[in-house]
Design a protein around this motif. Structure first.
Motif, PDB file in Angstrom:
ATOM      1  N   LYS A   1       8.720  12.531  -5.167  1.00 40.62           N
ATOM      2  CA  LYS A   1       9.434  11.666  -4.211  1.00 40.62           C
ATOM      3  C   LYS A   1      10.590  12.465  -3.612  1.00 40.62           C
ATOM      4  O   LYS A   1      11.347  13.081  -4.347  1.00 40.62           O
ATOM      5  CB  LYS A   1       9.936  10.421  -4.959  1.00 40.62           C
ATOM      6  CG  LYS A   1      10.762   9.471  -4.093  1.00 40.62           C
ATOM      7  CD  LYS A   1      10.964   8.135  -4.813  1.00 40.62           C
ATOM      8  CE  LYS A   1      11.931   7.253  -4.063  1.00 40.62           C
ATOM      9  NZ  LYS A   1      12.006   5.896  -4.578  1.00 40.62           N
TER      10      LYS A   1
ATOM     11  N   ASP B   1       2.164   8.786  -4.167  1.00 46.85           N
ATOM     12  CA  ASP B   1       2.635   7.442  -3.797  1.00 46.85           C
ATOM     13  C   ASP B   1       2.838   7.497  -2.289  1.00 46.85           C
ATOM     14  O   ASP B   1       3.585   8.346  -1.782  1.00 46.85           O
ATOM     15  CB  ASP B   1       3.954   7.153  -4.540  1.00 46.85           C
ATOM     16  CG  ASP B   1       4.501   5.770  -4.247  1.00 46.85           C
ATOM     17  OD1 ASP B   1       4.552   5.394  -3.054  1.00 46.85           O
ATOM     18  OD2 ASP B   1       4.913   5.069  -5.193  1.00 46.85           O
TER      19      ASP B   1
ATOM     20  N   HIS C   1       6.250   8.046  -0.680  1.00 49.24           N
ATOM     21  CA  HIS C   1       7.100   9.145  -1.141  1.00 49.24           C
ATOM     22  C   HIS C   1       6.957  10.391  -0.285  1.00 49.24           C
ATOM     23  O   HIS C   1       6.738  11.495  -0.787  1.00 49.24           O
ATOM     24  CB  HIS C   1       6.792   9.462  -2.604  1.00 49.24           C
ATOM     25  CG  HIS C   1       7.204   8.368  -3.540  1.00 49.24           C
ATOM     26  ND1 HIS C   1       7.231   8.509  -4.898  1.00 49.24           N
ATOM     27  CD2 HIS C   1       7.625   7.096  -3.296  1.00 49.24           C
ATOM     28  CE1 HIS C   1       7.646   7.390  -5.466  1.00 49.24           C
ATOM     29  NE2 HIS C   1       7.876   6.509  -4.510  1.00 49.24           N
TER      30      HIS C   1
ATOM     31  N   ASP D   1      10.755   4.857   1.135  1.00 52.45           N
ATOM     32  CA  ASP D   1       9.956   4.234   0.066  1.00 52.45           C
ATOM     33  C   ASP D   1      10.093   2.716   0.186  1.00 52.45           C
ATOM     34  O   ASP D   1      10.607   2.058  -0.708  1.00 52.45           O
ATOM     35  CB  ASP D   1      10.463   4.742  -1.295  1.00 52.45           C
ATOM     36  CG  ASP D   1       9.514   4.381  -2.424  1.00 52.45           C
ATOM     37  OD1 ASP D   1       8.326   4.148  -2.150  1.00 52.45           O
ATOM     38  OD2 ASP D   1       9.972   4.340  -3.578  1.00 52.45           O
TER      39      ASP D   1
ATOM     40  N   ASP E   1       7.946   0.363   0.125  1.00 55.96           N
ATOM     41  CA  ASP E   1       7.110  -0.446  -0.784  1.00 55.96           C
ATOM     42  C   ASP E   1       6.588  -1.728  -0.145  1.00 55.96           C
ATOM     43  O   ASP E   1       6.535  -2.787  -0.789  1.00 55.96           O
ATOM     44  CB  ASP E   1       7.872  -0.779  -2.077  1.00 55.96           C
ATOM     45  CG  ASP E   1       7.848   0.386  -3.062  1.00 55.96           C
ATOM     46  OD1 ASP E   1       6.962   1.249  -2.953  1.00 55.96           O
ATOM     47  OD2 ASP E   1       8.716   0.421  -3.957  1.00 55.96           O
TER      48      ASP E   1
ATOM     49  N   ASP F   1       1.551   0.081  -5.777  1.00 59.89           N
ATOM     50  CA  ASP F   1       2.943   0.135  -6.212  1.00 59.89           C
ATOM     51  C   ASP F   1       3.782  -0.409  -5.063  1.00 59.89           C
ATOM     52  O   ASP F   1       4.138   0.320  -4.147  1.00 59.89           O
ATOM     53  CB  ASP F   1       3.357   1.577  -6.546  1.00 59.89           C
ATOM     54  CG  ASP F   1       4.810   1.651  -7.012  1.00 59.89           C
ATOM     55  OD1 ASP F   1       5.432   0.589  -7.195  1.00 59.89           O
ATOM     56  OD2 ASP F   1       5.321   2.767  -7.204  1.00 59.89           O
TER      57      ASP F   1
HETATM   58 MN    MN Z   1       8.373   4.437  -5.034  1.00 57.54          MN
END
Ligand code: MN
Ligand code: RM4
Ligand code: MN
Length: 422
Positions: A213, A246, A249, A281, A283, A321
């Motif tokens: 990240k 991810d 990231h 990030d 999400d 995630d």
């Molecule tokens: Mn994350």
């Protein structure tokens, strides 16, 4: 979620579905194969996404949030009953400690669920913790802090073994906020040394997934900041260590599909944490901001996995995630799973022969036409059909709403509950 309610909904909507399905199915070359692959494809649900996530400014519970790990598993069971594509759960420890592993396992099995990767947490201090992670964990200048963080990861592996998991997912917030704060080389070497000790505690059939990240919570440097640094660690550690991607990231506009393609080629791609983002990030729900990028990633995945003869269903790890704060978490997760399956189905529809030919002949326009023909196909009826054949709902969110599932969760659990997590 009672099966007969799902079946009843499906019966009522079958004719409409059939019409849409027949329309798209007619042009799908290997229909049986595509449906078979869609039916086998599952994405793990993170235990920390079942509550309404907060930001550092506030948290607004939607009510009926799971209060215990059992209730989280029950919610994943609801998701899986509706979409038949979420047959596992990934635990974050210590947010979700399985105190009685066999009871937890039995509870999950009731819904046809198993346990995916276990995640360690050395980015927060816990109440009874001796040493602080304020200045990092596995990279820390103080060996005693590193040892404590190593031991935590080993404990997480032990929990995972009891649950039948087979991967440890490591994300470190280790980094620095100001130039001069850290010696990069020493921080990296300490991280490698710490990971080596954790690696030694991995059972033979386990994997270590190393997440990278670029920033946050540290804003000057992150010790595992990009896929190069993760890959360097993973290759020094050995075969069981792999790089986890991810989607949130990366710095803006990074070509993630190219990273994925090369990691896959090197047999170093652990799998995914799916989410979507506009800035960092964030999400957000998968596919809510940039579904085309998700398709391009899946296009590389399908091509690369086929080149290596890997099973799409379990050749690498698939996990969501996300942490959202304005939607019902169950509806949000249903949307994320659907978005992933849409991108996957579109990638399965790419005319590979035409694409390879276009590439060989440097026919750039044809290459773009070929990719976008698949991307612009409305594959939703194919996914609904796959779901139907697995016993799921034609429209999972519609059933969730019709059955007023949230209302009954609020009744059972209360309006002011707050799940553990971010
Ligand atoms: Mn994350
Ligand atoms: C991090 C990273 C990890 C997740 C934590 C909660 O940004 O994505 O995978 O476990 O957040
Ligand atoms: Mn992640």
């Amino acid at each position: 979620m009672e099966q007969h309610k799902i079946d009843e909904y499906n019966r009522q909507h079958l004719a409409t579905h059939k019409r849409k399905f027949d329309f798209v199915a007619e042009d799908v070359k290997d229909l049986d194969d595509v449906l078979k692959k869609l039916r086998a494809f599952n994405i793990a649900i993170p235990s920390w996404a079942l509550g309404t996530g907060g930001t550092r400014f506030g948290r607004f519970s939607g009510g009926g949030e799971p209060r215990t790990l059992e209730e989280k598993i029950t919610d994943v069971g609801t998701i899986h009953a509706l979409n038949r594509s979420s047959n596992s759960i990934s635990l974050h420890i210590p947010w979700d400690i399985p105190e009685n592993a066999s009871a937890i396992k039995a509870h999950a099995a009731q819904y046809g669920l198993r346990f995916d990767a276990v995640n360690s947490n050395t980015f927060q201090d816990q109440k009874d913790q001796k040493l602080s992670y304020k200045f990092g964990s596995l990279h820390h200048t103080d060996k005693a802090v590193r040892d404590q963080a190593i031991q935590h990861n080993i404990d997480v592996i032990k929990y995972g073994v009891q649950l039948g998991s087979n991967a440890l997912s490591v994300w470190l917030s280790d980094g620095s906020n100001f130039p001069g704060q850290l010696n990069f080389r020493k921080a990296f070497q300490n991280t490698l040394d710490s990971l080596q000790q954790i690696y030694e505690a991995l059972p033979d059939d386990w994997k270590m997934w190393i997440e990278y990240k670029p920033f946050e919570p540290n804003f000057y440097s992150t010790t595992i900041g990009d896929w190069g640094q993760s890959h360097l660690l993973a290759s020094k550690l050995g075969k069981k260590a792999l790089t986890l991607v991810d989607l949130g990231h990366h710095l803006p506009n990074t070509n993630i599909e190219q990273i994925v393609s090369l990691l896959l080629m090197e047999e170093k791609l652990a799998g995914f944490h799916f989410n979507d983002s506009k800035y960092g990030d964030d999400d957000l729900t998968v596919g809510s901001i940039n579904p085309y990028q998700l398709f391009l990633i899946f296009n590389e995945l399908v091509e690369g996995m086929d080149a290596r003869g890997l099973s799409h269903a379990n050749g690498i790890g698939w996990m969501i995630d996300a942490s959202h704060n304005v939607k019902d978490p169950i509806e949000d997760l249903l949307q994320s799973v659907e978005a992933i399956k849409i991108a996957y189905a579109q990638a399965l529809l790419v005319d590979t022969k035409a694409l390879v030919n276009a590439q060989l002949n440097n026919d750039v326009a044809k290459a773009q036409e070929t990719l976008q023909a698949a991307y612009r196909t409305d594959v939703r009826p194919l996914i609904a059909e796959a779901r139907l054949r697995e016993g799921g709902a034609l429209d999972p969110i519609a059933v969730f709403r019709e059955q007023e599932v949230r209302k009954s969760l609020i009744k059972q659990r209360g309006d002011k509950t707050q799940a553990t997590g971010l």
